[in-house]
Design an enzyme around this catalytic site. Structure first.
Site, short mmCIF file in Angstrom:
data_model
loop_
_atom_site.label_atom_id
_atom_site.label_comp_id
_atom_site.label_asym_id
_atom_site.label_seq_id
_atom_site.Cartn_x
_atom_site.Cartn_y
_atom_site.Cartn_z
N TYR A 257 18.51 -110.23 56.46
CA TYR A 257 18.99 -109.43 55.34
C TYR A 257 19.05 -110.29 54.10
O TYR A 257 18.98 -111.52 54.15
CB TYR A 257 20.36 -108.81 55.65
CG TYR A 257 21.53 -109.79 55.63
CD1 TYR A 257 22.32 -109.95 54.49
CD2 TYR A 257 21.87 -110.53 56.76
CE1 TYR A 257 23.40 -110.83 54.47
CE2 TYR A 257 22.95 -111.41 56.76
CZ TYR A 257 23.71 -111.55 55.61
OH TYR A 257 24.78 -112.43 55.59
N CYS A 258 19.19 -109.62 52.95
CA CYS A 258 19.36 -110.32 51.68
C CYS A 258 20.31 -109.48 50.83
O CYS A 258 21.32 -108.99 51.34
CB CYS A 258 18.02 -110.59 51.00
SG CYS A 258 17.06 -109.10 50.61
N HIS A 259 19.98 -109.28 49.56
CA HIS A 259 20.82 -108.45 48.70
C HIS A 259 20.52 -106.97 48.91
O HIS A 259 21.43 -106.17 49.11
CB HIS A 259 20.61 -108.84 47.24
CG HIS A 259 21.46 -108.08 46.27
ND1 HIS A 259 22.82 -108.23 46.21
CD2 HIS A 259 21.13 -107.16 45.32
CE1 HIS A 259 23.32 -107.43 45.27
NE2 HIS A 259 22.30 -106.77 44.72
N TRP A 287 23.04 -106.67 51.94
CA TRP A 287 24.40 -106.92 51.47
C TRP A 287 24.93 -105.83 50.55
O TRP A 287 26.13 -105.54 50.53
CB TRP A 287 24.48 -108.28 50.77
CG TRP A 287 25.89 -108.60 50.34
CD1 TRP A 287 26.38 -108.67 49.07
CD2 TRP A 287 27.00 -108.85 51.21
NE1 TRP A 287 27.73 -108.94 49.09
CE2 TRP A 287 28.14 -109.06 50.39
CE3 TRP A 287 27.15 -108.91 52.60
CZ2 TRP A 287 29.40 -109.32 50.91
CZ3 TRP A 287 28.41 -109.16 53.13
CH2 TRP A 287 29.51 -109.37 52.28
#
Length: 307
Positions: A257-259, A287
């Site tokens: 995952y990231c932003h 996120w």
């Protein structure tokens, strides 16, 4: 033979004879990557549709001849209370049909940031079982460096007919509930954002708070490319070393995952298509979604600041 033809031929030869650093990059063997030298030869074929995935201002300054423009919001589902979720099949079908793309076409997509945005489109299409997509290795700069034709004109578009499968596999996607379950069974969670985002020092727009999903490991997505240079993918040897820090086998489940699922889509591409990891899924909401729900646990190393 015209002067332009001789120049292109010479450039192709030089490209083939370039340094070991470029030629022997195992990463170039992925069937989803296309080199600028290959695209120059294929660009004018009717079944090749080229997408420019950069900001509109950059596109207007100059783009690959015949390239059509798209941006992140074009492949985003705006019905959610937060941004960044993957567009529906109907939205993708309408977008591509309007752009004159047909189901039988091959899509070549490029950006100017190391295939980050291009990988997001690759990931979306893979989940919807459309595999005739290629990413231009080195992006727009590689095209210019090789002397590819540049234009500032918007191509003339005739509507196409683009259809996706009725029951998509979603093979590289994972939802919030599955991430929550992963916290209970020690599945590897990989955060691909910057270190400041990971430790909670930076809170990007769209997130409700700073921090990370508990027990997440951290490897910045940009480590996979020559970020300060040509923004091409690093060699498989280098990539194996970078992601060896996960201490995972090629069969272990890994959730990334990231932003908002863009940078982690790039990492998903690297892990699955270049390194052969078999069970990697990208958390679409990432996120932005996770931080939206106060009931979900999170970790934070420091006080967050809004930037």
């Amino acid at each position: 033979m015209s002067l332009k033809t001789r120049v292109i031929a010479l450039l192709l030869i030089l490209s083939a004879c370039t340094s070991k650093k470029t030629v022997e990059r195992e990463s170039e063997k992925s069937s989803y990557l296309i080199e600028a030298s290959e695209l120059i030869l294929a660009a004018k074929r009717p079944a090749i549709k080229i997408l420019d995935f950069r900001k509109i201002a950059e596109y207007q300054k100059g783009h690959v001849v015949g390239a059509l423009h798209i941006w992140r919001t074009d492949i985003e589902d705006t019905t959610y209370a937060y941004k960044g979720m993957m567009a529906s099949t109907a939205q993708i079908e309408e977008l591509f049909s309007t752009l004159g793309i047909g189901t039988q076409d091959t899509i070549v997509v490029y950006d100017d940031n190391g295939l980050c945005d291009a990988s997001r489109l690759w990931w979306v299409l893979q989940n919807y079982d459309f595999t005739a997509v290629k990413l231009l290795h080195g992006g727009y700069q590689a095209w210019k460096d090789l002397g590819g034709d540049i234009s500032t004109e918007q191509p003339t578009i005739s509507n196409g007919l683009f259809k996706l499968t009725d029951n998509p596999s979603m093979k590289y996607a994972v939802a919030k509930v599955e991430v929550s379950q992963a916290l209970e069974n020690n599945t590897i969670l990989l955060d691909t954002r910057t270190e400041d985002e990971y430790n909670g020092k930076r809170q990007k727009n769209g997130a409700a708070k700073g921090g990370r999903i508990p027990a997440s490991m951290h490897i910045d997505w940009a480590e996979a490319i020559d970020y300060a240079g040509d923004k091409r993918l690093k060699s498989v040897e280098d990539l194996e070393s970078i992601y060896g820090r996960l201490n995972a086998t090629k069969e272990d489940p890994i959730l990334v995952y990231c932003h908002s699922g863009v940078r982690s889509a790039h990492t998903s591409f690297v892990l699955t298509q270049l390194l052969g990891y078999k069970n990697v899924k990208n958390y679409d909401g990432s996120w932005v979604e996770w931080s939206h729900f106060d009931s979900l646990p999170f970790e934070q190393d420091s006080i967050t600041t809004l930037k």
